[in-house]
Design a protein around this motif. Structure first.
Motif, short mmCIF file in Angstrom:
data_model
loop_
_atom_site.label_atom_id
_atom_site.label_comp_id
_atom_site.label_asym_id
_atom_site.label_seq_id
_atom_site.Cartn_x
_atom_site.Cartn_y
_atom_site.Cartn_z
N ASN A 1 9.26 8.31 -7.06
CA ASN A 1 9.05 9.75 -7.00
C ASN A 1 7.65 10.14 -7.46
O ASN A 1 7.03 9.43 -8.25
N TRP A 2 7.21 11.31 -7.00
CA TRP A 2 5.97 11.93 -7.47
C TRP A 2 6.32 12.91 -8.57
O TRP A 2 7.29 13.67 -8.46
N ASN B 1 9.88 9.24 -0.74
CA ASN B 1 9.87 10.62 -1.24
C ASN B 1 8.50 11.28 -1.11
O ASN B 1 7.47 10.66 -1.35
N ASP B 2 8.52 12.56 -0.76
CA ASP B 2 7.31 13.33 -0.47
C ASP B 2 6.56 13.75 -1.73
O ASP B 2 7.14 13.85 -2.83
N LEU B 3 5.26 14.05 -1.54
CA LEU B 3 4.46 14.70 -2.58
C LEU B 3 5.08 16.06 -2.91
O LEU B 3 5.71 16.69 -2.05
N ALA C 1 0.83 -1.21 0.00
CA ALA C 1 0.00 0.00 0.00
C ALA C 1 0.86 1.25 0.00
O ALA C 1 2.07 1.21 0.23
N LEU C 2 0.19 2.38 -0.23
CA LEU C 2 0.83 3.68 -0.22
C LEU C 2 -0.07 4.64 0.54
O LEU C 2 -1.28 4.68 0.30
N ALA C 3 0.50 5.40 1.47
CA ALA C 3 -0.21 6.44 2.22
C ALA C 3 0.48 7.76 1.92
O ALA C 3 1.72 7.84 2.00
N PHE C 4 -0.29 8.80 1.56
CA PHE C 4 0.34 10.06 1.18
C PHE C 4 -0.51 11.25 1.57
O PHE C 4 -1.73 11.19 1.59
N GLY C 5 0.18 12.35 1.91
CA GLY C 5 -0.48 13.57 2.33
C GLY C 5 -1.12 13.43 3.70
O GLY C 5 -0.77 12.55 4.48
N LEU D 1 -1.82 7.50 -8.24
CA LEU D 1 -2.25 8.84 -8.63
C LEU D 1 -2.76 9.54 -7.38
O LEU D 1 -3.53 8.97 -6.61
N ALA D 2 -2.31 10.78 -7.16
CA ALA D 2 -2.82 11.63 -6.08
C ALA D 2 -3.50 12.81 -6.75
O ALA D 2 -2.89 13.50 -7.57
N ALA D 3 -4.78 13.05 -6.43
CA ALA D 3 -5.53 14.09 -7.12
C ALA D 3 -6.29 14.97 -6.15
O ALA D 3 -6.87 14.47 -5.18
N GLY D 4 -6.30 16.28 -6.45
CA GLY D 4 -7.09 17.23 -5.68
C GLY D 4 -6.64 17.33 -4.25
O GLY D 4 -5.48 17.13 -3.91
#
Length: 188
Positions: free
Chosen positions: A182-183, A142-144, A116-120, A161-164
């Motif tokens: 990387n983002w 690596n950060d957003l 999994a991936l957790a971001f923001g 994908l990170a959106a909005g």
């Protein structure tokens, strides 16, 4: 006006009661009730109650399937009100597993229960954090590029994908693509 026989090649069957096991698409006339009837495939489903999480939280994130899921982060209501708890669902029960490196809420998520991936997420200093889950542990990566919370996530832990979301001060339309390392900013 077309007749049923002309359209379907057969007459409508007359019955004194409904057939015991009608086929999907079958049409018949119930002479006892004077009703024209048909059998159709139901497209509805029902929700069922499962076992509860071990730790109640709001603003929780998750990913996976109905029989193998991961729930993480959130607000457990105790100061500082952000959580790093992670729980694994096996289709029947939730089990507490190793926690996120950084406690937060309103986190974007992608992947499955073993990758999994957790971001923001909130609080503000951690709105750009990204962590990857290998089925056992979370590791900070690596950060957003755009720090934010309340964002949407989709994909896997190597192609997400990170959106909005809400960047400090205002909503954002930014979209970023994760390649496993990387983002990268992409079309909004």
């Amino acid at each position: 006006m077309a007749e049923y026989k002309g359209t379907h090649g057969t007459k409508i069957q007359n019955y004194t009661s409904d057939p015991a096991n009608p086929l999907t698409g079958q049409v018949w006339y119930n002479a006892t009730t004077n009703n024209l009837k048909y059998e159709y495939q139901s497209t509805t489903s029902a929700w069922a109650t499962g076992n509860n999480l071990n730790t109640a939280r709001s603003y929780i994130s998750g990913c996976g399937t109905q029989t193998a899921a991961l729930a993480f982060a959130g607000n457990d209501g105790t100061p500082p009100e952000v959580s790093n708890y992670t729980e694994l669902w096996n289709g029947t029960n939730w089990t507490a597993v190793n926690t996120l490196q950084t406690a937060r809420q309103m986190v974007g998520a992608a992947g499955i229960s073993t990758a999994a991936l957790a971001f923001g997420g909130n609080p503000t200093p951690d709105k750009n954090k990204t962590e990857t889950w290998n089925g056992t542990n979370w590791t900070e990566v690596n950060d957003l590029n755009t720090a934010r919370s309340l964002l949407a996530g989709a994909g896997t832990n190597t192609a997400a994908l990170a959106a909005g979301g809400e960047a400090p001060g205002a909503p954002t339309v930014n979209t970023e693509l994760w390649n496993g390392t990387n983002w990268t900013e992409v079309n909004n």
